[in-house]
Design a protein around this motif. Structure first.
Motif, mmCIF file in Angstrom:
data_model
loop_
_atom_site.group_PDB
_atom_site.id
_atom_site.type_symbol
_atom_site.label_atom_id
_atom_site.label_comp_id
_atom_site.label_asym_id
_atom_site.label_seq_id
_atom_site.Cartn_x
_atom_site.Cartn_y
_atom_site.Cartn_z
ATOM 1 N N LYS A 1 5.737 -18.445 7.684
ATOM 2 C CA LYS A 1 5.516 -19.287 8.857
ATOM 3 C C LYS A 1 4.302 -20.195 8.715
ATOM 4 O O LYS A 1 3.698 -20.587 9.718
ATOM 5 C CB LYS A 1 5.386 -18.422 10.122
ATOM 6 N N GLY A 2 3.934 -20.528 7.458
ATOM 7 C CA GLY A 2 2.789 -21.392 7.234
ATOM 8 C C GLY A 2 1.462 -20.754 7.567
ATOM 9 O O GLY A 2 0.424 -21.421 7.631
ATOM 10 N N SER A 3 1.446 -19.427 7.758
ATOM 11 C CA SER A 3 0.259 -18.706 8.227
ATOM 12 C C SER A 3 -0.456 -18.006 7.077
ATOM 13 O O SER A 3 0.163 -17.242 6.320
ATOM 14 C CB SER A 3 0.661 -17.687 9.291
ATOM 15 N N ILE A 4 -1.763 -18.214 6.967
ATOM 16 C CA ILE A 4 -2.553 -17.499 5.960
ATOM 17 C C ILE A 4 -2.586 -16.013 6.286
ATOM 18 O O ILE A 4 -2.444 -15.159 5.401
ATOM 19 C CB ILE A 4 -3.984 -18.068 5.909
ATOM 20 N N ALA A 5 -2.772 -15.667 7.584
ATOM 21 C CA ALA A 5 -2.871 -14.261 7.977
ATOM 22 C C ALA A 5 -1.577 -13.499 7.677
ATOM 23 O O ALA A 5 -1.603 -12.418 7.063
ATOM 24 C CB ALA A 5 -3.211 -14.154 9.462
ATOM 25 N N LEU A 6 -0.432 -14.051 8.105
ATOM 26 C CA LEU A 6 0.841 -13.360 7.881
ATOM 27 C C LEU A 6 1.199 -13.327 6.399
ATOM 28 O O LEU A 6 1.700 -12.313 5.894
ATOM 29 C CB LEU A 6 1.950 -14.042 8.671
ATOM 30 N N SER A 7 0.936 -14.407 5.693
ATOM 31 C CA SER A 7 1.249 -14.449 4.265
ATOM 32 C C SER A 7 0.367 -13.471 3.502
ATOM 33 O O SER A 7 0.827 -12.784 2.573
ATOM 34 C CB SER A 7 1.068 -15.873 3.723
ATOM 35 N N GLY A 8 -0.899 -13.380 3.886
ATOM 36 C CA GLY A 8 -1.794 -12.403 3.255
ATOM 37 C C GLY A 8 -1.365 -10.983 3.542
ATOM 38 O O GLY A 8 -1.440 -10.104 2.663
ATOM 39 N N LEU A 9 -0.903 -10.747 4.772
ATOM 40 C CA LEU A 9 -0.451 -9.404 5.128
ATOM 41 C C LEU A 9 0.739 -8.977 4.281
ATOM 42 O O LEU A 9 0.762 -7.859 3.741
ATOM 43 C CB LEU A 9 -0.080 -9.353 6.607
ATOM 44 N N VAL A 10 1.745 -9.834 4.117
ATOM 45 C CA VAL A 10 2.915 -9.435 3.346
ATOM 46 C C VAL A 10 2.586 -9.328 1.856
ATOM 47 O O VAL A 10 3.219 -8.546 1.140
ATOM 48 C CB VAL A 10 4.117 -10.376 3.572
ATOM 49 N N MET A 11 1.578 -10.068 1.385
ATOM 50 C CA MET A 11 1.145 -9.907 -0.002
ATOM 51 C C MET A 11 0.542 -8.518 -0.211
ATOM 52 O O MET A 11 0.886 -7.817 -1.176
ATOM 53 C CB MET A 11 0.119 -10.979 -0.372
ATOM 54 N N VAL A 12 -0.339 -8.110 0.696
ATOM 55 C CA VAL A 12 -0.939 -6.773 0.605
ATOM 56 C C VAL A 12 0.132 -5.699 0.770
ATOM 57 O O VAL A 12 0.163 -4.701 0.034
ATOM 58 C CB VAL A 12 -2.051 -6.611 1.668
ATOM 59 N N GLU A 13 1.011 -5.899 1.733
ATOM 60 C CA GLU A 13 2.106 -4.962 1.971
ATOM 61 C C GLU A 13 2.932 -4.756 0.707
ATOM 62 O O GLU A 13 3.206 -3.617 0.301
ATOM 63 C CB GLU A 13 2.997 -5.508 3.088
ATOM 64 N N THR A 14 3.306 -5.851 0.064
ATOM 65 C CA THR A 14 4.110 -5.760 -1.150
ATOM 66 C C THR A 14 3.359 -5.047 -2.259
ATOM 67 O O THR A 14 3.927 -4.199 -2.969
ATOM 68 C CB THR A 14 4.518 -7.175 -1.617
ATOM 69 N N ALA A 15 2.072 -5.352 -2.418
ATOM 70 C CA ALA A 15 1.270 -4.706 -3.458
ATOM 71 C C ALA A 15 1.192 -3.201 -3.237
ATOM 72 O O ALA A 15 1.345 -2.406 -4.181
ATOM 73 C CB ALA A 15 -0.127 -5.318 -3.486
ATOM 74 N N VAL A 16 0.985 -2.783 -1.989
ATOM 75 C CA VAL A 16 0.887 -1.347 -1.686
ATOM 76 C C VAL A 16 2.225 -0.657 -1.920
ATOM 77 O O VAL A 16 2.293 0.403 -2.552
ATOM 78 C CB VAL A 16 0.414 -1.142 -0.225
ATOM 79 N N HIS A 17 3.299 -1.241 -1.425
ATOM 80 C CA HIS A 17 4.621 -0.620 -1.575
ATOM 81 C C HIS A 17 5.012 -0.484 -3.040
ATOM 82 O O HIS A 17 5.604 0.534 -3.441
ATOM 83 C CB HIS A 17 5.669 -1.445 -0.830
ATOM 84 N N ARG A 18 4.676 -1.492 -3.829
ATOM 85 C CA ARG A 18 5.024 -1.419 -5.252
ATOM 86 C C ARG A 18 4.145 -0.411 -5.984
ATOM 87 O O ARG A 18 4.620 0.310 -6.868
ATOM 88 C CB ARG A 18 4.921 -2.802 -5.884
ATOM 89 N N ALA A 19 2.860 -0.359 -5.634
ATOM 90 C CA ALA A 19 1.968 0.608 -6.280
ATOM 91 C C ALA A 19 2.410 2.042 -5.995
ATOM 92 O O ALA A 19 2.346 2.913 -6.875
ATOM 93 C CB ALA A 19 0.529 0.385 -5.803
ATOM 94 N N LEU A 20 2.870 2.294 -4.780
ATOM 95 C CA LEU A 20 3.335 3.632 -4.392
ATOM 96 C C LEU A 20 4.802 3.876 -4.749
ATOM 97 O O LEU A 20 5.289 4.994 -4.571
ATOM 98 C CB LEU A 20 3.136 3.836 -2.883
ATOM 99 N N ARG A 21 5.478 2.826 -5.211
ATOM 100 C CA ARG A 21 6.895 2.901 -5.610
ATOM 101 C C ARG A 21 7.746 3.521 -4.493
ATOM 102 O O ARG A 21 8.606 4.379 -4.722
ATOM 103 C CB ARG A 21 7.040 3.701 -6.914
ATOM 104 N N LEU A 22 7.496 3.041 -3.273
ATOM 105 C CA LEU A 22 8.155 3.624 -2.102
ATOM 106 C C LEU A 22 9.663 3.387 -2.113
ATOM 107 O O LEU A 22 10.430 4.229 -1.635
ATOM 108 C CB LEU A 22 7.557 3.046 -0.821
ATOM 109 N N TYR A 23 10.084 2.234 -2.629
ATOM 110 C CA TYR A 23 11.516 1.953 -2.712
ATOM 111 C C TYR A 23 12.107 2.484 -4.016
ATOM 112 O O TYR A 23 13.128 3.169 -4.020
ATOM 113 C CB TYR A 23 11.763 0.443 -2.622
#
Length: 413
Positions: free
Chosen positions: A164-186
């Motif tokens: 949505k052109g948002s730094i806050a939301l884009s940063g959040l999903v970047m961190v979210e993706t990094a955490v999920h991949r590090a923990l191999r949740l999927y």
């Protein structure tokens, strides 16, 4: 044979296509004798359920006033401890044989998957979008289709502000993706991923997902739709039905309508509506905006169209709207992108045009218009026969049941 299905999805109402599939799947299994138990998020629009006391408290990031509240909700979006606690209590109560997740991002979160694994519950998730590869779901950046994050380069979602052109939301999903991949949740905690299109299966393989984990089970359309017969004659218009958003290609379609001289009706609302109305005026296109339609009103409008048009310019998965058009006996014009072309037999059930090309789409509109009404009716009838054979509720149920059996569920033999 039957069992207990734990069906998981963020919303327990028909908010979008994924939510409709989630609810319809529960309904078909319940009708077949299964105990279908939902796990969702609390929401004022939710359908009633005896299991709603176990649902996760509502989370809508951005609504919270204070900084600490935003941080707390941000952490829950990334890894929801509340969801784990609520789901653990529900599992103890119902003891499911299999869990089938749909959309869990941002609300329930994939924190639930290690719990399901620990409890020994076979777990499946339907891939309704490309979140497992692309942090922002769609492989779509502000400048168009995008695969820049391939190979782990997820910083691009922030660099290009894809949410949505948002730094806050884009940063959040970047961190979210990094955490999920590090923990191999999927990767380590889901047994099988259901993909409704062959295109999505291949795309996920290209992004590093193992092919043996991906099971193609196409979407379905209710048999009752194909049994409807409206006293509607074919009208002198083409139809778009859906959300009025940039990736849907409505600006290209309006230009194509103007260049072809074909009449277009648009059913739906969305953020682009004002701009699209202005474009139609500038292009002198014969476009009628119908607003939001659903149920019988939408079905009658589809049944009266020369063809349904999907001018998408992003990686669509497997649009149920195509199947519904066929079920209502109408042909489809779709763009050659994502999973759309695998749902169209050119010259038999519809036509295919290049995405983002108003001249090519105008040619497809004119080509469809040049068929006689009886020829278009035959195309729709071939589409209906295809739906009844390959995309029915019964076919979906049997394919899904076969998948569950392959997970070694004792109650299924």
């Amino acid at each position: 044979m039957s069992g207990t299905l734990l069906a998981i999805n963020n919303y327990h109402y028909r908010r979008g296509g994924a939510d409709a599939i989630f609810l319809d799947q529960m309904d078909m299994f319940a009708r077949s004798g299964w105990n279908a138990v939902p796990f969702s998020m609390q929401h004022p629009d939710n359908l009633p359920s005896e299991w709603s006391p176990y649902f996760v408290p509502e989370i809508e990031f951005g609504r919270q006033g204070g900084l600490m509240a935003k941080i707390g909700h941000g952490l829950e979006i990334i890894y929801s401890r509340k969801a784990r606690q609520s789901l653990a209590a529900l599992i103890d109560q119902v003891r499911p044989d299999v869990a089938h997740a749909h959309n869990v991002y941002h609300h329930i979160s994939p924190a639930i998957f290690p719990l399901l694994k620990k409890k020994g519950i076979p777990t499946v998730m339907t891939v309704h979008d490309l979140k497992l590869a692309c942090p922002s779901y769609k492989m779509l950046a502000p400048d168009g289709v995008c695969e820049r994050c391939k190979g782990g380069r997820i910083y691009n979602v922030l660099l290009h502000r894809c949410m949505k052109g948002s730094i806050a939301l884009s940063g959040l999903v970047m961190v979210e993706t990094a955490v999920h991949r590090a923990l191999r949740l999927y990767r380590d905690h889901i047994d099988k991923l259901v993909v409704p299109s062959r295109f999505y299966r291949q795309k996920l393989i290209e992004w590093g997902w193992p092919g043996d984990k991906l099971v193609y089970i196409p979407n379905f359309v209710d048999h009752a739709i194909s049994e409807q017969r409206f006293a509607v004659e074919e009208g002198d218009y083409f139809l778009f039905a859906g959300r009025l958003a940039p990736e849907k290609g409505l600006d290209t379609l309006i230009r194509a309508a103007a260049r072809s001289g074909q009449r277009l009706r648009v059913a739906g609302t969305g953020p682009e509506e004002a701009e699209l109305r202005a474009l139609a005026q500038r292009e002198n296109a014969d476009v009628e905006f119908l607003g939001y339609l659903s149920g019988q009103a939408l079905h009658e409008t589809v049944a009266g169209a020369k063809a349904l048009v999907l001018p998408s310019e992003w990686y669509e998965n497997a649009p149920v709207s195509i199947l519904e058009a066929y079920a209502l006996g109408r042909p489809v014009i779709g763009t050659d992108i994502g999973g759309i072309p695998e749902l169209i037999k050119p010259g038999e059930t519809g036509l295919i045009a290049a995405p983002g090309d108003p001249d090519d789409l105008a040619g497809a509109l004119n080509a469809m218009n040049q068929f006689s009404a009886s020829e278009r009716k035959k195309m729709g009838e071939r589409g209906r026969a295809w739906v009844n054979q390959e995309f029915s509720r019964g076919a979906f149920f049997e394919r899904t049941l076969d998948l569950y059996r392959g997970l070694g569920i004792p109650s299924l033999g």
